[in-house]
Scaffold this motif. Structure first.
Motif, PDB file in Angstrom:
ATOM      1  N   LYS A 118       0.845  -1.207   0.000  1.00  0.00           N
ATOM      2  CA  LYS A 118       0.000   0.000   0.000  1.00  0.00           C
ATOM      3  C   LYS A 118       0.868   1.240   0.000  1.00  0.00           C
ATOM      4  O   LYS A 118       1.941   1.254   0.624  1.00  0.00           O
ATOM      5  N   ASN A 119       0.428   2.291  -0.676  1.00  0.00           N
ATOM      6  CA  ASN A 119       1.145   3.560  -0.618  1.00  0.00           C
ATOM      7  C   ASN A 119       1.398   3.918   0.837  1.00  0.00           C
ATOM      8  O   ASN A 119       0.519   3.771   1.684  1.00  0.00           O
ATOM      9  N   GLY A 120       2.613   4.359   1.112  1.00  0.00           N
ATOM     10  CA  GLY A 120       2.989   4.682   2.480  1.00  0.00           C
ATOM     11  C   GLY A 120       3.714   3.551   3.190  1.00  0.00           C
ATOM     12  O   GLY A 120       4.371   3.773   4.204  1.00  0.00           O
ATOM     13  N   ASP A 121       3.601   2.326   2.654  1.00  0.00           N
ATOM     14  CA  ASP A 121       4.319   1.188   3.247  1.00  0.00           C
ATOM     15  C   ASP A 121       5.823   1.346   3.062  1.00  0.00           C
ATOM     16  O   ASP A 121       6.286   2.148   2.254  1.00  0.00           O
ATOM     17  N   SER A 122       6.569   0.514   3.779  1.00  0.00           N
ATOM     18  CA  SER A 122       8.019   0.496   3.641  1.00  0.00           C
ATOM     19  C   SER A 122       8.434  -0.776   2.909  1.00  0.00           C
ATOM     20  O   SER A 122       7.863  -1.841   3.120  1.00  0.00           O
ATOM     21  N   LEU A 123       9.459  -0.637   2.067  1.00  0.00           N
ATOM     22  CA  LEU A 123      10.029  -1.821   1.411  1.00  0.00           C
ATOM     23  C   LEU A 123      10.877  -2.616   2.390  1.00  0.00           C
ATOM     24  O   LEU A 123      11.232  -3.762   2.123  1.00  0.00           O
ATOM     25  N   VAL A 124      11.248  -1.963   3.478  1.00  0.00           N
ATOM     26  CA  VAL A 124      12.169  -2.584   4.430  1.00  0.00           C
ATOM     27  C   VAL A 124      11.371  -3.459   5.385  1.00  0.00           C
ATOM     28  O   VAL A 124      10.600  -2.959   6.197  1.00  0.00           O
ATOM     29  N   THR A 125      11.545  -4.785   5.259  1.00  0.00           N
ATOM     30  CA  THR A 125      10.761  -5.686   6.090  1.00  0.00           C
ATOM     31  C   THR A 125      11.609  -6.401   7.138  1.00  0.00           C
ATOM     32  O   THR A 125      11.120  -7.242   7.865  1.00  0.00           O
ATOM     33  N   GLY A 126      12.875  -6.068   7.212  1.00  0.00           N
ATOM     34  CA  GLY A 126      13.740  -6.670   8.232  1.00  0.00           C
ATOM     35  C   GLY A 126      14.605  -5.593   8.842  1.00  0.00           C
ATOM     36  O   GLY A 126      14.311  -4.406   8.721  1.00  0.00           O
ATOM     37  N   VAL A 127      15.675  -6.034   9.481  1.00  0.00           N
ATOM     38  CA  VAL A 127      16.625  -5.069  10.032  1.00  0.00           C
ATOM     39  C   VAL A 127      17.461  -4.539   8.878  1.00  0.00           C
ATOM     40  O   VAL A 127      17.911  -5.295   8.029  1.00  0.00           O
ATOM     41  N   ASP A 128      17.653  -3.229   8.817  1.00  0.00           N
ATOM     42  CA  ASP A 128      18.436  -2.665   7.720  1.00  0.00           C
ATOM     43  C   ASP A 128      19.143  -1.417   8.203  1.00  0.00           C
ATOM     44  O   ASP A 128      18.548  -0.590   8.881  1.00  0.00           O
ATOM     45  N   ASP A 129      20.403  -1.278   7.852  1.00  0.00           N
ATOM     46  CA  ASP A 129      21.130  -0.094   8.292  1.00  0.00           C
ATOM     47  C   ASP A 129      21.193   0.969   7.189  1.00  0.00           C
ATOM     48  O   ASP A 129      21.950   1.920   7.277  1.00  0.00           O
ATOM     49  N   GLY A 130      20.373   0.805   6.159  1.00  0.00           N
ATOM     50  CA  GLY A 130      20.339   1.809   5.085  1.00  0.00           C
ATOM     51  C   GLY A 130      19.737   3.115   5.568  1.00  0.00           C
ATOM     52  O   GLY A 130      19.015   3.148   6.568  1.00  0.00           O
ATOM     53  N   GLU A 131      20.035   4.193   4.865  1.00  0.00           N
ATOM     54  CA  GLU A 131      19.455   5.497   5.189  1.00  0.00           C
ATOM     55  C   GLU A 131      18.016   5.525   4.676  1.00  0.00           C
ATOM     56  O   GLU A 131      17.777   5.436   3.460  1.00  0.00           O
ATOM     57  N   MET A 132      17.073   5.657   5.603  1.00  0.00           N
ATOM     58  CA  MET A 132      15.665   5.582   5.203  1.00  0.00           C
ATOM     59  C   MET A 132      15.280   6.794   4.346  1.00  0.00           C
ATOM     60  O   MET A 132      15.644   7.930   4.641  1.00  0.00           O
ATOM     61  N   THR A 133      14.553   6.488   3.290  1.00  0.00           N
ATOM     62  CA  THR A 133      14.192   7.486   2.288  1.00  0.00           C
ATOM     63  C   THR A 133      12.700   7.415   2.000  1.00  0.00           C
ATOM     64  O   THR A 133      12.147   6.318   1.857  1.00  0.00           O
ATOM     65  N   PHE A 134      12.076   8.568   1.936  1.00  0.00           N
ATOM     66  CA  PHE A 134      10.683   8.645   1.510  1.00  0.00           C
ATOM     67  C   PHE A 134      10.691   8.904   0.011  1.00  0.00           C
ATOM     68  O   PHE A 134      11.106   9.970  -0.439  1.00  0.00           O
ATOM     69  N   MET A 135      10.288   7.925  -0.767  1.00  0.00           N
ATOM     70  CA  MET A 135      10.251   8.092  -2.227  1.00  0.00           C
ATOM     71  C   MET A 135       8.804   8.281  -2.657  1.00  0.00           C
ATOM     72  O   MET A 135       7.918   7.558  -2.203  1.00  0.00           O
ATOM     73  N   HIS A 136       8.592   9.244  -3.515  1.00  0.00           N
ATOM     74  CA  HIS A 136       7.237   9.538  -3.967  1.00  0.00           C
ATOM     75  C   HIS A 136       7.280  10.210  -5.321  1.00  0.00           C
ATOM     76  O   HIS A 136       8.324  10.733  -5.747  1.00  0.00           O
ATOM     77  N   GLY A 137       6.153  10.219  -5.989  1.00  0.00           N
ATOM     78  CA  GLY A 137       6.095  10.887  -7.283  1.00  0.00           C
ATOM     79  C   GLY A 137       4.768  10.647  -7.949  1.00  0.00           C
ATOM     80  O   GLY A 137       3.848  10.061  -7.377  1.00  0.00           O
ATOM     81  N   GLN A 138       4.714  11.120  -9.167  1.00  0.00           N
ATOM     82  CA  GLN A 138       3.483  11.037  -9.924  1.00  0.00           C
ATOM     83  C   GLN A 138       3.782  10.324 -11.237  1.00  0.00           C
ATOM     84  O   GLN A 138       4.822  10.546 -11.838  1.00  0.00           O
ATOM     85  N   VAL A 139       2.857   9.495 -11.662  1.00  0.00           N
ATOM     86  CA  VAL A 139       2.981   8.873 -12.980  1.00  0.00           C
ATOM     87  C   VAL A 139       2.085   9.675 -13.922  1.00  0.00           C
ATOM     88  O   VAL A 139       0.898   9.848 -13.652  1.00  0.00           O
ATOM     89  N   VAL A 140       2.686  10.205 -14.981  1.00  0.00           N
ATOM     90  CA  VAL A 140       1.928  11.071 -15.896  1.00  0.00           C
ATOM     91  C   VAL A 140       2.062  10.607 -17.347  1.00  0.00           C
ATOM     92  O   VAL A 140       3.019   9.921 -17.713  1.00  0.00           O
ATOM     93  N   ASP A 141       1.105  11.016 -18.142  1.00  0.00           N
ATOM     94  CA  ASP A 141       1.140  10.790 -19.591  1.00  0.00           C
ATOM     95  C   ASP A 141       2.128  11.789 -20.188  1.00  0.00           C
ATOM     96  O   ASP A 141       2.006  12.991 -19.945  1.00  0.00           O
ATOM     97  N   PHE A 142       3.106  11.314 -20.951  1.00  0.00           N
ATOM     98  CA  PHE A 142       4.165  12.234 -21.393  1.00  0.00           C
ATOM     99  C   PHE A 142       3.673  13.260 -22.408  1.00  0.00           C
ATOM    100  O   PHE A 142       4.295  14.308 -22.574  1.00  0.00           O
ATOM    101  N   ILE A 143       2.560  12.986 -23.045  1.00  0.00           N
ATOM    102  CA  ILE A 143       2.028  13.956 -24.010  1.00  0.00           C
ATOM    103  C   ILE A 143       1.069  14.937 -23.328  1.00  0.00           C
ATOM    104  O   ILE A 143       1.268  16.146 -23.376  1.00  0.00           O
ATOM    105  N   THR A 144       0.062  14.413 -22.659  1.00  0.00           N
ATOM    106  CA  THR A 144      -0.953  15.299 -22.066  1.00  0.00           C
ATOM    107  C   THR A 144      -0.524  15.862 -20.718  1.00  0.00           C
ATOM    108  O   THR A 144      -1.123  16.806 -20.220  1.00  0.00           O
ATOM    109  N   LYS A 145       0.508  15.237 -20.105  1.00  0.00           N
ATOM    110  CA  LYS A 145       0.985  15.605 -18.757  1.00  0.00           C
ATOM    111  C   LYS A 145      -0.049  15.287 -17.669  1.00  0.00           C
ATOM    112  O   LYS A 145       0.113  15.675 -16.519  1.00  0.00           O
ATOM    113  N   LYS A 146      -1.126  14.631 -18.042  1.00  0.00           N
ATOM    114  CA  LYS A 146      -2.158  14.302 -17.054  1.00  0.00           C
ATOM    115  C   LYS A 146      -1.738  13.105 -16.206  1.00  0.00           C
ATOM    116  O   LYS A 146      -1.060  12.200 -16.696  1.00  0.00           O
ATOM    117  N   PRO A 147      -2.140  13.089 -14.934  1.00  0.00           N
ATOM    118  CA  PRO A 147      -1.804  11.949 -14.078  1.00  0.00           C
ATOM    119  C   PRO A 147      -2.414  10.648 -14.590  1.00  0.00           C
ATOM    120  O   PRO A 147      -3.511  10.666 -15.158  1.00  0.00           O
TER     121      PRO A 147
END
Ligand code: MBD
Ligand code: FE
Length: 282
Positions: A118-147
């Motif tokens: 689900k949106n908002g979930d974490s990919l990290v399901t175990g112990v991890d020492d990586g730097e946590m990052t919030f990744m987000h964005g929009q998927v758009v039509d490259f011609i119309t620019k509409k979502p």
């Protein structure tokens, strides 16, 4: 008798000419090219029986090492630039800002059975020492620019130990991978780690070949993305951390300028100290 000699100019023609009329036109074209180039390669380099057999054994080793979690044949192609070359031939290079997001190779660690999250979930399901990052964005039509609503954004990344989940018995299955669906505004969002450089596995033929060619095995830090929607062409790509030391010397030659991204500091989020905003154009 002269016609049987491999150096005889008609030898390659005879091998090509042995194909029968039931061969498909495309296979005939590909095999004709392959046979001609392989014969020329052998003649030009005066390839010996021992050298040819060393190559055969490398291919056999790759086959023996491969299963549904490991694809050494693909890795061998990757280190000689072949997967990147066919990616470019298939999807063309796009530098135009009004084009779909540029492609990059799928690589050997994609899993078709990636879990939906689900949106908002974490990919990290175990112990991890990586730097946590919030990744987000929009998927758009490259011609119309509409979502694009209801697009699937599938992502996968290696752990900071340099291993993808399926390579590493110590990671929870499906760790650091997930499949998200864009909301009514075409948006996706989740938590992941800042990727770190990753070496092509050293214990198989691809690693051995790199060593024999005196090359380093590292790929710059990257996150894989597969974005799909039934009304659009699927996008297979990777994004790369601008700060990575291997950006210009990727061991599998997949980096494109337009796929380089910036991880920026994120305030007031107890779950992540970094943020990555990445829009996808289909
Ligand atoms: C990887 O992680 C990868 O993405 C590719 C394309 C090849 C080897 C390792
Ligand atoms: Fe990868």
């Amino acid at each position: 008798m002269a016609a049987n000699h491999p150096y005889d100019p008609t030898f390659t023609d005879r091998v090509v000419g042995a194909m029968g009329p039931k061969t498909s036109p495309r296979l005939r074209q590909l095999m004709t090219g392959l046979i001609r180039h392989v014969h020329d390669f052998a003649r030009e380099n005066e390839l010996t029986v021992d050298e040819w057999m060393a190559g055969v054994q490398m291919i056999n080793w790759a086959g023996k090492m491969s299963d549904d979690k490991r694809n050494e044949g693909q890795l061998l192609c990757d280190v000689i630039g072949l997967e990147s070359l066919v990616d470019e031939i298939t999807y063309k290079v796009v530098s135009d800002s009004d084009a779909p997001t540029a492609t990059a190779i799928l690589g050997p660690f994609f899993r078709a059975d990636t879990l939906a999250r689900k949106n908002g979930d974490s990919l990290v399901t175990g112990v991890d020492d990586g730097e946590m990052t919030f990744m987000h964005g929009q998927v758009v039509d490259f011609i119309t620019k509409k979502p694009i609503v209801g697009a699937t954004v599938e992502v996968w990344q290696a752990s900071t130990n340099g291993l993808y989940e399926q390579q590493d018995p110590n990671q929870v299955e499906h760790n650091l991978r997930g499949k998200f669906t864009t909301d009514e505004n075409g948006r996706y969002w989740f938590y992941c780690i800042r990727p770190t450089p990753y070496p092509v596995p050293g214990d198989g033929p691809a690693g051995k070949l790199l060593e024999m060619m005196d090359r380093h095995p590292f790929r710059p830090a990257h996150i894989h993305i597969l974005a799909t929607h039934d009304q659009y062409k699927p996008l297979v790509t990777q994004i790369f951390d601008r700060n990575d030391q291997y950006l210009t010397i990727d061991s599998v030659f997949a980096v494109k300028d337009s796929l380089v991204v910036d991880f920026v500091p994120r305030k007031d989020d107890p779950k992540a100290s970094l943020e990555l905003n990445y829009d996808v154009k289909l």
